[in-house]
Design an enzyme around this catalytic site. Structure first.
Site, short mmCIF file in Angstrom:
data_model
loop_
_atom_site.label_atom_id
_atom_site.label_comp_id
_atom_site.label_asym_id
_atom_site.label_seq_id
_atom_site.Cartn_x
_atom_site.Cartn_y
_atom_site.Cartn_z
N GLY A 182 0.83 -1.23 0.00
CA GLY A 182 0.00 0.00 0.00
C GLY A 182 0.85 1.26 0.00
O GLY A 182 0.41 2.32 0.44
N ALA A 183 2.07 1.15 -0.53
CA ALA A 183 3.00 2.29 -0.43
C ALA A 183 2.81 3.32 -1.54
O ALA A 183 3.47 4.35 -1.52
CB ALA A 183 4.44 1.76 -0.46
N GLY B 139 0.45 4.59 3.53
CA GLY B 139 1.62 3.77 3.19
C GLY B 139 2.70 4.61 2.53
O GLY B 139 3.90 4.44 2.80
N GLY C 159 -1.42 7.52 0.07
CA GLY C 159 -1.91 7.75 1.42
C GLY C 159 -0.96 7.42 2.56
O GLY C 159 0.20 7.84 2.58
N TYR D 140 -16.09 -3.87 4.80
CA TYR D 140 -14.87 -3.22 5.29
C TYR D 140 -14.66 -3.55 6.77
O TYR D 140 -13.56 -3.97 7.17
CB TYR D 140 -14.99 -1.70 5.08
CG TYR D 140 -13.77 -0.93 5.50
CD1 TYR D 140 -12.64 -0.89 4.68
CD2 TYR D 140 -13.72 -0.23 6.70
CE1 TYR D 140 -11.50 -0.17 5.05
CE2 TYR D 140 -12.59 0.50 7.08
CZ TYR D 140 -11.49 0.52 6.25
OH TYR D 140 -10.36 1.23 6.62
N1 LIG Z 1 -7.83 6.86 5.23
C1 LIG Z 1 -8.47 6.55 6.34
O1 LIG Z 1 -9.22 7.37 6.90
C2 LIG Z 1 -8.29 5.19 6.96
C3 LIG Z 1 -9.00 4.91 8.14
C4 LIG Z 1 -8.84 3.67 8.73
C5 LIG Z 1 -8.01 2.72 8.15
N2 LIG Z 1 -7.35 3.01 7.00
C6 LIG Z 1 -6.49 1.96 6.42
O2 LIG Z 1 -5.23 2.49 6.09
C7 LIG Z 1 -4.66 1.70 5.02
C8 LIG Z 1 -4.11 2.63 3.96
O3 LIG Z 1 -5.21 3.26 3.33
P1 LIG Z 1 -5.16 4.77 2.79
O4 LIG Z 1 -6.13 5.55 3.57
O5 LIG Z 1 -3.77 5.24 2.70
O6 LIG Z 1 -5.82 4.55 1.35
P2 LIG Z 1 -5.28 4.79 -0.13
O7 LIG Z 1 -4.71 6.14 -0.27
O8 LIG Z 1 -6.41 4.40 -1.01
O9 LIG Z 1 -4.09 3.69 -0.25
C9 LIG Z 1 -4.39 2.32 -0.35
C10 LIG Z 1 -3.17 1.58 -0.82
O10 LIG Z 1 -3.50 0.18 -0.96
C11 LIG Z 1 -3.12 -0.25 -2.28
N3 LIG Z 1 -3.98 -1.33 -2.77
C12 LIG Z 1 -5.34 -1.39 -2.79
N4 LIG Z 1 -5.74 -2.53 -3.40
C13 LIG Z 1 -4.61 -3.20 -3.77
C14 LIG Z 1 -4.37 -4.41 -4.46
N5 LIG Z 1 -5.36 -5.18 -4.93
N6 LIG Z 1 -3.08 -4.77 -4.65
C15 LIG Z 1 -2.05 -4.00 -4.24
N7 LIG Z 1 -2.22 -2.85 -3.58
C16 LIG Z 1 -3.49 -2.43 -3.37
C17 LIG Z 1 -3.31 1.01 -3.13
O11 LIG Z 1 -2.64 0.87 -4.39
P3 LIG Z 1 -2.96 1.88 -5.60
O12 LIG Z 1 -2.16 3.11 -5.32
O13 LIG Z 1 -2.50 1.14 -6.81
O14 LIG Z 1 -4.43 2.15 -5.57
C18 LIG Z 1 -2.69 2.05 -2.21
O15 LIG Z 1 -1.28 1.99 -2.27
C19 LIG Z 1 -5.77 0.79 4.53
O16 LIG Z 1 -5.59 -0.51 5.06
C20 LIG Z 1 -7.03 1.43 5.10
O17 LIG Z 1 -8.08 0.50 5.29
C21 LIG Z 1 -7.46 4.22 6.39
#
Ligand SMILES: NC(=O)c1ccc[n+]([C@@H]2O[C@H](COP(=O)([O-])OP(=O)(O)OC[C@H]3O[C@@H](n4cnc5c(N)ncnc54)[C@H](OP(=O)(O)O)[C@@H]3O)[C@@H](O)[C@H]2O)c1
Length: 280
Positions: free
Chosen positions: A10-11, A16, A14, A164
């Site tokens: 997830g790097a 990551g 966001g 989720y």
């Molecule tokens: N943002 C929030 O408010 C929040 C709250 C609670 C928990 N979280 C958790 O924090 C973590 C990071 O999320 P984020 O908020 O940073 O969201 P984000 O910006 O959407 O980043 C998600 C990351 O996961 C990767 N990903 C998704 N599906 C994938 C797949 N099939 N194979 C490989 N990589 C995949 C994405 O790759 P691409 O760049 O290619 O899309 C991206 O690098 C997640 O586990 C999320 O559930 C976030």
């Protein structure tokens, strides 16, 4: 001093991405997992231009696919025999039910099964490190978060929020189980809620009420990815946590409890049995 080898999923976006920037230091070899070649290469270039001495390598996998995860692990094992930290950060939320080519609902596949599989398949390499760490980026675990054992794949009934929450409660339940299994080893496994963070999560994949909720959070209450990354980095780096395992962290330096469902041993056994079926 020997370099720490750190693998992060997830790097490319966001939380990551912000975490990866902080870990990109000469004393670490940072392995970034991306599913999209162009995004991965852009990230690597961005890191290298900001941190010319960073030691960064790209690996590719669609983490919704177990086949890709196994190939990723095989590639890793060709080059490395130890792993100091595995940061499972990839995740998604979606209004639409999408099934992977392997027949698994994608939220469950990425948010839970990819974390589970990578952790289990890389256990030997984590044990070979001085102190291996698994960090599972989970979420808030509200009292309503539970597993639908009769329909874990959401075939009969799909709701993006429930899918989720189910994937995230499964993530913390396996964190607790794995910590128990590894209690006499040098490997720790913990989960963290990254906060409500302004990222791409759900921005393009949500509709209706979920989209409204995502937009509200992103506009009014979300913290920055850099602030959120501090929580992940604390678990990845803090010396004070070298013996802390099987815990869930929110904003503070001390772990907090998740909902009662996640500690129920019968449910954890059921989840573990179902997971073994899902991964064949
Ligand atoms: N943002 C929030 O408010 C929040 C709250 C609670 C928990 N979280 C958790 O924090 C973590 C990071 O999320 P984020 O908020 O940073 O969201 P984000 O910006 O959407 O980043 C998600 C990351 O996961 C990767 N990903 C998704 N599906 C994938 C797949 N099939 N194979 C490989 N990589 C995949 C994405 O790759 P691409 O760049 O290619 O899309 C991206 O690098 C997640 O586990 C999320 O559930 C976030």
């Amino acid at each position: 001093m020997e370099r720490r080898i750190i693998l992060i999923t997830g790097a490319t976006s966001g939380v990551g991405k912000a975490t990866a920037f902080e870990l990109a230091k000469p004393e670490n070899r940072l392995l970034l997992v991306a599913r999209n070649k162009k995004k991965g290469e852009e990230l690597k270039n961005e890191i290298s231009s900001r941190q010319p001495k960073a030691d960064v390598e790209l690996l590719f996998a669609d983490l919704s696919l177990q086949k890709d995860i196994k190939n990723l692990v095989a590639d890793f094992k060709v080059k490395y025999d130890k792993l100091d930290a595995l940061i499972n950060c990839a995740g998604l939320v979606s209004s639409e039910r999408i099934e992977t080519k392997e027949g698994i609902e994608q939220t469950l596949a990425v948010n839970y099964l990819s974390h589970y599989l990578l952790s289990h398949l890389l256990i030997d390499e984590l044990k070979n490190a001085d102190q291996g760490r698994i960090i599972n980026v989970a979420s808030l675990i509200p009292p309503i978060a539970k597993i639908n054992f009769n329909d874990i794949n959401s075939k009969k009934n799909y709701n993006g929020v429930n899918a989720y929450l189910q994937s995230k409660v499964a993530d913390v339940m396996f964190t607790y189980d794995l910590a128990e299994q590894l209690k006499n080893t040098n490997v720790t496994v913990n989960a963290v809620h990254p906060g409500i963070v302004k990222t791409n999560l759900g921005v393009e994949t949500s509709k209706g009420a979920l989209q409204g909720f995502v937009r509200f959070c992103m506009s009014f209450i979300a913290i920055t990815p850099e602030k959120s990354a501090e929580r992940v980095l604390f678990l990845a780096n803090s010396k004070s946590l070298s013996k802390t395992t099987g815990k869930y962290f929110k904003s503070g330096l001390n772990p907090v409890r998740t909902n009662s469902f996640s500690y129920n041993l019968d449910y954890r056994v059921k989840l573990s049995e179902l997971t073994l079926q899902l991964i064949g």
